[in-house]
Write an enzyme that holds these catalytic residues in place. Structure first.
Site, short mmCIF file in Angstrom:
data_model
loop_
_atom_site.label_atom_id
_atom_site.label_comp_id
_atom_site.label_asym_id
_atom_site.label_seq_id
_atom_site.Cartn_x
_atom_site.Cartn_y
_atom_site.Cartn_z
CB CYS A 133 56.12 10.47 -20.62
SG CYS A 133 56.98 11.15 -19.19
CB CYS A 136 54.70 13.27 -18.40
SG CYS A 136 56.36 13.05 -19.01
CG ASP A 137 51.17 11.68 -19.77
OD1 ASP A 137 51.22 12.87 -19.45
OD2 ASP A 137 51.43 11.26 -20.90
#
Ligand SMILES: Cc1cc2nc3c(=O)[nH]c(=O)nc-3n(C[C@H](O)[C@H](O)[C@H](O)COP(=O)(O)OP(=O)(O)OC[C@H]3O[C@@H](n4cnc5c(N)ncnc54)[C@H](O)[C@@H]3O)c2cc1C
Length: 306
Positions: A133, A136-137
């Protein structure tokens, strides 16, 4: 006394959020149970194809949708569901913490999960350089060299996002051409810190305790090893059909739930909507998920009345 809901919706992605709006406006007694509010929308750093919003983050669009539902007194449980048992008129939905809820009808909108490359130490490196992701990261890899595996829209948008914060981004894909929205691809090709590596597979991951390099099946600029700190795997998704299959539900050859155009399945009283289904020409988008969610709620309402 146990509440008997008219409809329990599994999942909290856009298909579910829309189905909730419709079902609540039909005055149905509804409960939604899901792991991640917003579902995959939350992974999108910028959505530019949702009418009325020229560019909105997935988190902000989720907030708008959930705020609307909060204003309608929607009932939500944030937890994974482990089983659905029973039959039309009397379903029991049980969560991982063994909470049980009863409903006359069930709508499954559990979407998809990320595919993995299937490499030997992929699981070991998950969270140590390998991620699924970008939204997200990505920030964990600010200032570092990264690679993205995949050639579709998710991979292209991940590479774009990373190119704003990483000095160098490699986009590695099997095909000869990138697939996806032309606007994103053109934007990516204009970036001078992005290197496209086509017709190439990643066949191994190297590093002691964290990812240090990916190994390619074809040498790139004289070496089959590419030094990277992060690898973003964006190679597609598989339907999260386990709950449905366990009930005897019929899926297609790829595992997507077979639904009719009114979102009914082969199981009486069980509907499905969103990325999980074989509808909408497999065009897995927010716009199609909300369309299917609205139809499913409408069909459920009619089933309740008939
Ligand atoms: C990086 C990225 C960028 C994207 N960008 C765009 C874009 O710009 N425009 C666009 O239209 N689409 C975009 N998409 C696609 C879009 O997000 C999906 O098509 C959409 O979210 C599908 O909605 P859904 O409700 O069917 O499923 P999902 O959004 O996948 O939601 C599934 C829900 O089910 C829950 N769930 C799963 N299993 C269980 C279980 N056992 N128990 C309880 N809950 C469960 C999950 O927690 C989640 O809440 C993007 C996707 C990604 C990954």
């Amino acid at each position: 006394m146990t509440t008997l809901y008219d409809l329990i919706i599994i999942g909290l992605g856009p298909a579910s959020l829309t189905a909730q709006v419709y079902a609540l406006r039909y005055n149905m007694k509804v409960l939604a149970i899901g792991g991640v509010p917003g579902g995959l929308m939350m992974e999108s750093h910028k959505i530019c194809n949702w009418p009325g919003e020229p560019g909105i983050s997935g988190a902000d669009l989720t907030k708008k949708m959930t705020d609307q539902l909060a204003g309608m007194n929607a009932e939500t449980v944030i937890e994974e569901v482990k089983s659905i048992t029973g039959q039309k008129g009397a379903f029991t939905v049980t969560t991982r913490s063994d909470k049980s809820f009863e409903a006359k009808l069930v709508l499954i909108a559990t979407g998809t999960k990320h595919s993995h490359l299937g490499l030997a130490r992929e699981d070991f490196f998950y969270g140590r350089g390998v991620t699924y992701c970008a939204t997200c990261d990505a920030m964990f890899y600010k200032g570092k060299t990264t690679a993205v595996a995949g050639g579709g829209n998710s991979a292209v948008t991940a590479a774009l996002y990373l190119s704003d914060i990483c000095p160098r981004v490699y986009l590695i894909y099997r095909g000869s051409e990138l697939k996806g929205e032309t606007a994103w691809i053109n934007e990516l090709k204009a970036k001078d810190n992005v290197t496209l590596i086509s017709e190439t597979n990643i066949i191994d991951l190297k590093g002691e305790n964290k990812l240090e390099a990916v190994v390619l099946d074809k040498a790139f600029e004289g070496s089959a090893e590419l030094a990277v700190s992060g690898l973003f795997v964006e190679i597609g998704a598989k339907p999260r059909n386990e709950l449905f299959v366990a009930m005897g539900g019929v899926v297609d050859d790829f595992g997507f739930v077979k639904v009719a155009s009114d979102m009914t399945t082969n199981l009486p009283g069980v509907f499905a909507a969103g990325d999980l289904t074989n509808q909408s020409n497999y065009f897995r988008q927010i716009a199609t998920a909300v369309g299917e969610g609205s139809i499913a709620a409408d069909t459920a309402f009619k089933a309740l009345k008939s």
